[in-house]
Write an enzyme that holds these catalytic residues in place. Structure first.
Site, mmCIF file in Angstrom:
data_model
loop_
_atom_site.group_PDB
_atom_site.id
_atom_site.type_symbol
_atom_site.label_atom_id
_atom_site.label_comp_id
_atom_site.label_asym_id
_atom_site.label_seq_id
_atom_site.Cartn_x
_atom_site.Cartn_y
_atom_site.Cartn_z
ATOM 1 N N GLY A 136 18.068 7.629 29.658
ATOM 2 C CA GLY A 136 19.325 7.545 28.938
ATOM 3 C C GLY A 136 19.737 8.807 28.206
ATOM 4 N N ILE A 137 20.253 8.632 27.001
ATOM 5 C CA ILE A 137 20.753 9.749 26.204
ATOM 6 C C ILE A 137 19.640 10.744 25.905
ATOM 7 C CG2 ILE A 137 21.737 10.397 23.968
ATOM 8 C CD1 ILE A 137 23.253 7.723 23.994
ATOM 9 N N SER A 193 12.742 10.047 24.937
ATOM 10 C CA SER A 193 13.532 10.861 25.870
ATOM 11 C C SER A 193 13.164 10.670 27.329
ATOM 12 C CB SER A 193 13.416 12.336 25.488
ATOM 13 O OG SER A 193 12.065 12.731 25.314
ATOM 14 N N THR A 194 12.605 9.516 27.684
ATOM 15 C CA THR A 194 12.269 9.285 29.088
ATOM 16 C C THR A 194 13.423 8.661 29.870
ATOM 17 O OG1 THR A 194 11.302 7.123 28.571
ATOM 18 C CG2 THR A 194 9.810 9.027 28.603
ATOM 19 N N TYR A 248 21.145 -3.657 13.968
ATOM 20 C CA TYR A 248 21.229 -2.335 14.586
ATOM 21 C C TYR A 248 22.185 -1.441 13.803
ATOM 22 C CZ TYR A 248 22.618 1.262 17.988
ATOM 23 O OH TYR A 248 22.919 2.450 18.613
ATOM 24 N N SER A 298 25.352 6.318 15.606
ATOM 25 C CA SER A 298 26.189 5.539 16.517
ATOM 26 C C SER A 298 27.473 5.159 15.810
ATOM 27 C CB SER A 298 25.428 4.267 16.929
ATOM 28 O OG SER A 298 26.292 3.300 17.473
#
Length: 264
Positions: free
Chosen positions: A18-19, A15-16, A154, A141
């Site tokens: 982007g989303i 969480s450093t 991915y 995603s």
């Protein structure tokens, strides 16, 4: 709708930026004690300071650890032994020709994108069920449903997360704990900007490059633009709230209409 998560502790992995950073900010703005996670202490501390400044919520802390490893997971669990809201956002992605993806790369993607989530759910779900309340959210995603030919490794991990979410929701049945997956569509982050450039080149200005990417590589999108991280965060904050008490075992879409189906 006023969402109040005061008194709740939320861990957001990866969480450093982007989303993940947007989700951590949204949860902090709703009053939660948010724990920011990343591999580097400096990045974690910087993100904590930013969230405190943006939200006024001083009850934002950090937990440093590489969750793709058992050692890193133990470090985070030691720092945050119990949480009410677990957001498994950590993930890596990148393009690669399907026949050139090595065994080691398949394993790396599975370790980072899937097993990191499984380890944390396994650690935190018992405490949630014991208290009769909890939220587990896995960031999946559109690639879980529409496997992209340029990164099937991915896509495989995101499909796996849907199965993980549904399975653990059954484990938590009747306990007051909900487990859901969030199907995020193509989102505007620094990492995605790099990915877009890989596919369309560096010659075009960003807005034109983004448009060409969506047109050529994500033509199913009804939004016809990249989603902003805050738009993903809005759904996650809702699903983490008491208002979403009847939503569990689901794969909830915030994909800009990308998946061409009325069901996930």
């Amino acid at each position: 709708m006023q969402i109040d998560l005061s008194g709740r502790t939320a861990l957001v992995t990866g969480s450093t930026q982007g989303i993940g950073a947007a989700i951590a900010t949204g949860l902090a703005r709703s009053g939660a004690h948010v724990v920011v996670n990343g591999r580097g202490a400096e990045r974690v501390e910087e993100t904590v300071r930013t969230i405190r400044a943006e939200t006024g919520n001083e009850n934002t802390t950090g937990a440093v650890g590489d969750l793709a490893t058992e050692e890193g997971t133990r470090a985070v669990l030691d720092a945050v032994p119990r949480v009410d809201i677990l957001v498994n956002n950590l993930g890596i992605f990148g393009s690669a020709p399907a026949l050139e993806i090595s065994d080691d790369e398949w394993r790396r993607y599975f370790e980072v994108n899937v097993l990191s989530a499984v380890r944390l759910i396994r650690a935190h779900l018992p405490g949630m069920t014991e208290q009769g309340w909890g939220r587990v959210l896995n960031l999946a995603s559109d690639s879980a449903v529409v496997i992209p030919s340029e990164m099937i490794h991915y896509g495989m991990t995101k499909t796996s997360l849907l199965a993980v979410g549904r399975g653990f929701a059954k484990e938590a049945a009747g306990t007051g704990v909900t487990v859901n997956s969030v199907i995020a569509g193509p989102t505007h982050t620094g990492g995605v900007e790099g990915f877009v450039r890989e596919l369309v080149g560096d010659e075009l200005p960003w807005e034109e490059a983004q448009h060409e990417f969506m047109l050529k590589h994500r033509p199913q999108s009804l939004l016809q633009r990249l989603i902003e991280p805050e738009e993903i965060a809005n759904l996650v904050v809702y699903l983490a709230s008491p208002y979403a008490s009847a939503t569990t075992g689901g794969a909830v879409r915030v994909d800009g209409g990308y998946v061409d189906s009325i069901l996930p």
